[in-house]
Design an enzyme around this catalytic site. Structure first.
Site, PDB file in Angstrom:
ATOM      1  N   TYR A   1       0.849  -1.184   0.000  1.00  0.00           N
ATOM      2  CA  TYR A   1       0.000   0.000   0.000  1.00  0.00           C
ATOM      3  C   TYR A   1       0.883   1.231   0.000  1.00  0.00           C
ATOM      4  O   TYR A   1       1.736   1.388   0.873  1.00  0.00           O
ATOM      5  CB  TYR A   1      -0.894   0.016   1.250  1.00  0.00           C
ATOM      6  CG  TYR A   1      -1.870   1.171   1.259  1.00  0.00           C
ATOM      7  CD1 TYR A   1      -3.130   1.028   0.678  1.00  0.00           C
ATOM      8  CD2 TYR A   1      -1.539   2.398   1.816  1.00  0.00           C
ATOM      9  CE1 TYR A   1      -4.033   2.090   0.676  1.00  0.00           C
ATOM     10  CE2 TYR A   1      -2.435   3.463   1.806  1.00  0.00           C
ATOM     11  CZ  TYR A   1      -3.672   3.303   1.231  1.00  0.00           C
ATOM     12  OH  TYR A   1      -4.559   4.360   1.211  1.00  0.00           O
TER      13      TYR A   1
ATOM     14  N   ASP B   1       9.476   4.174   0.864  1.00  0.00           N
ATOM     15  CA  ASP B   1       8.240   4.691   1.471  1.00  0.00           C
ATOM     16  C   ASP B   1       8.349   4.464   2.974  1.00  0.00           C
ATOM     17  O   ASP B   1       8.153   3.355   3.468  1.00  0.00           O
ATOM     18  CB  ASP B   1       7.022   3.951   0.899  1.00  0.00           C
ATOM     19  CG  ASP B   1       5.706   4.443   1.506  1.00  0.00           C
ATOM     20  OD1 ASP B   1       5.744   5.158   2.535  1.00  0.00           O
ATOM     21  OD2 ASP B   1       4.642   4.114   0.954  1.00  0.00           O
TER      22      ASP B   1
ATOM     23  N   LYS C   1       2.386  10.737   8.009  1.00  0.00           N
ATOM     24  CA  LYS C   1       1.883  10.254   9.303  1.00  0.00           C
ATOM     25  C   LYS C   1       2.522  10.950  10.514  1.00  0.00           C
ATOM     26  O   LYS C   1       2.207  12.092  10.771  1.00  0.00           O
ATOM     27  CB  LYS C   1       2.044   8.732   9.385  1.00  0.00           C
ATOM     28  CG  LYS C   1       1.230   8.049   8.273  1.00  0.00           C
ATOM     29  CD  LYS C   1       0.690   6.730   8.648  1.00  0.00           C
ATOM     30  CE  LYS C   1       0.108   6.001   7.463  1.00  0.00           C
ATOM     31  NZ  LYS C   1      -1.282   5.622   7.601  1.00  0.00           N
TER      32      LYS C   1
HETATM   33  N1  PMP Z   1       2.370   4.846   2.250  1.00  0.00           N
HETATM   34  C1  PMP Z   1       2.164   4.022   3.288  1.00  0.00           C
HETATM   35  C2  PMP Z   1       3.169   2.973   3.613  1.00  0.00           C
HETATM   36  C3  PMP Z   1       0.998   4.149   4.049  1.00  0.00           C
HETATM   37  O1  PMP Z   1       0.754   3.307   5.059  1.00  0.00           O
HETATM   38  C4  PMP Z   1       0.070   5.172   3.732  1.00  0.00           C
HETATM   39  C5  PMP Z   1      -1.201   5.370   4.546  1.00  0.00           C
HETATM   40  N2  PMP Z   1      -1.721   4.271   5.198  1.00  0.00           N
HETATM   41  C6  PMP Z   1       0.344   6.008   2.646  1.00  0.00           C
HETATM   42  C7  PMP Z   1       1.514   5.826   1.943  1.00  0.00           C
HETATM   43  C8  PMP Z   1      -0.599   7.096   2.266  1.00  0.00           C
HETATM   44  O2  PMP Z   1      -0.653   8.084   3.236  1.00  0.00           O
HETATM   45  P1  PMP Z   1      -1.937   9.036   3.402  1.00  0.00           P
HETATM   46  O3  PMP Z   1      -3.055   8.196   3.941  1.00  0.00           O
HETATM   47  O4  PMP Z   1      -1.476  10.119   4.317  1.00  0.00           O
HETATM   48  O5  PMP Z   1      -2.261   9.550   2.038  1.00  0.00           O
END
Ligand code: PMP
Length: 437
Positions: free
Chosen positions: A142, A244, A271
């Site tokens: 994700y 990421d 986050k």
């Molecule tokens: N990358 C990872 C690894 C994530 O866990 C998330 C959110 N769960 C995102 C990107 C996307 O972040 P956002 O919900 O702030 O758009």
């Protein structure tokens, strides 16, 4: 209507104005979502007056739990001086200085408002820098909701294809074929197959995108050997390596990458660095980041955003990250290890067919005897999903709220008392599952 709980009544109203009654599917529960009255520290109280320990921390985005006093103080002070400007602010400079000081690979950085945006900007910067169209990502990982980043996120045994060439499976109906064609999917932690797949696309690849411990792939840390091989391969082929760390930055003071001895070209953040407010950021090698720099001859990527680096997210983030210093990181990780050891002990004591993966201040309990190493291993069978749901319901009723995948996320207000409550709830949950058969 009077027999409805306040949450149930609110959900009836929500269904009339929000598709599915929600603004994010993750809050759905049978038979209706639970609505919040307030949160403080590591506890959240719902509209019915029930208080639970929060091991979800808004999907791993809160490092200090709820209503952290230092963040409230700093943000309140900033709010009296304005929340968004068509001018620069000192706090954006100070916060960028702070984050860059935490990790040597963060030479330059730019802020945005979500992890999705951070990944989007990193992928576009990689294309802009290399002049190549394709990106490679791990099956099932994700990375937010940008068209390219979400490919294969929802792969199933019916759609994922052979392991030598995992299919580019669209998540959303209507995703253009062109987006699928430009995403190369590789199996996580499988160096040989991954390098063979990457070789086939070497000339067209802008970047390899990797989360070092992808939640949806089972929260199993990437092998050092796998990540090292990706770094060597990408350097050899002029392909950028993008980490990421939207979730995993919490694992170490400078991110989970500190454990790998591998330097990425760019890192996407989000986050916890927002201190509870919306945020995203991309940090990386100055030469690459210069594609965003209007003063550079490399400038090829005009980027903007109305609320980027707004002083509220900057102020909250700065307060949160200053408080999340080296001793705080070490303490939180040790507390998480205590919980993990306790749960592994409960698994042994009850003989439950379960296992635990994770690192830093997060782990995930699988209803599988053997801890999975990739998306296909981690994919739950219908029976495992049924047992996980029963376990989650038990934990919830025992006053512990965790993520619906079985993931538990820790925050600094927690102490050994909350950890012991969690471990006790898991133990009675495993015993209950055994008696249910
Ligand atoms: N990358 C990872 C690894 C994530 O866990 C998330 C959110 N769960 C995102 C990107 C996307 O972040 P956002 O919900 O702030 O758009």
């Amino acid at each position: 209507q009077t027999d409805l709980s306040r949450s149930a009544a609110l959900y009836e109203r929500a269904l009339k104005v929000l598709p599915g009654g929600v603004s994010r599917n993750a809050i759905l529960r049978a038979s209706h979502p639970t609505y919040v009255e307030c949160g403080r520290g590591c506890r959240v109280t719902d509209l019915e007056g029930v208080t639970r320990i929060d091991f979800s921390n808004n999907m791993a985005s809160l490092i200090h739990g709820h209503a952290c006093p230092e963040i409230i103080h700093a943000v309140t002070e900033q709010m009296t001086r304005g929340t968004a400007f068509m001018m620069g602010t000192e706090i954006e400079v100070r916060y960028a200085e702070h984050l860059c000081s935490r990790n040597r690979s963060f030479e330059k950085m730019r802020f945005m408002n979500s992890g999705t945006e951070a990944i989007m900007v990193a992928l576009k910067a990689a294309r802009a820098f290399t002049g190549r169209p394709k990106i490679a990502k791990a099956e099932g990982a994700y990375h937010g909701v940008y068209d390219y980043a979400e490919v294969s996120q929802g792969s199933t045994p019916a759609t994922w294809g052979g392991i030598d060439h995992p299919r580019s499976v669209p998540l959303v109906h209507g995703t253009p074929e062109s987006a699928l064609k430009d995403v190369v999917v590789f199996p996580f932690n499988d160096t040989e197959r991954t390098l063979a797949i990457l070789d086939e696309h070497a000339k067209d690849l802008a970047c390899v995108l990797i989360d070092l411990m992808p939640h949806r792939v089972g929260l199993c840390p990437a092998d050092v050997e796998f990540v090292t091989a990706l770094r060597q391969w990408s350097a050899r082929h002029g392909v950028l390596l993008v980490f990421d760390e939207v979730i995993t930055f919490r694992a170490e003071h400078s991110g989970l990458q500190a454990r790998y001895g591998v330097t990425p070209d760019m890192t996407a953040l989000g986050k916890i660095i927002g201190g509870g407010f919306p945020i995203g950021a991309v940090a990386g090698r100055a030469e690459v980041m210069d594609v965003l720099n209007p003063q550079s001859p490399r400038y090829v990527f005009p980027h903007s955003g109305t609320f980027t680096a707004n002083p509220i997210s900057m102020t909250a983030g700065m307060a949160a990250m200053l408080k999340f210093d080296q001793p705080a990181v070490a303490r939180l990780n040790a507390l998480t290890d205590r919980a993990r050891n306790g749960i592994e002990g409960a698994i042994r004591a009850t003989g439950a067919p379960a296992s635990v993966t994770g690192a830093g201040s997060m782990f995930l309990v699988h209803m599988k005897q053997t801890p999975p190493r990739n998306y296909r291993d981690a994919y739950p069978t219908p029976d495992e999903s049924r047992r996980l749901k029963a376990l989650l319901d038990h934990l919830y009723n025992e006053g512990c709220s965790i993520i619906s995948t079985g993931a538990c996320v820790f925050s600094t207000p927690m102490t050994e008392a909350e950890i012991d409550t969690l471990v006790g709830a898991f133990k009675s949950g495993f015993a209950k599952l055994a008696s249910m058969g």
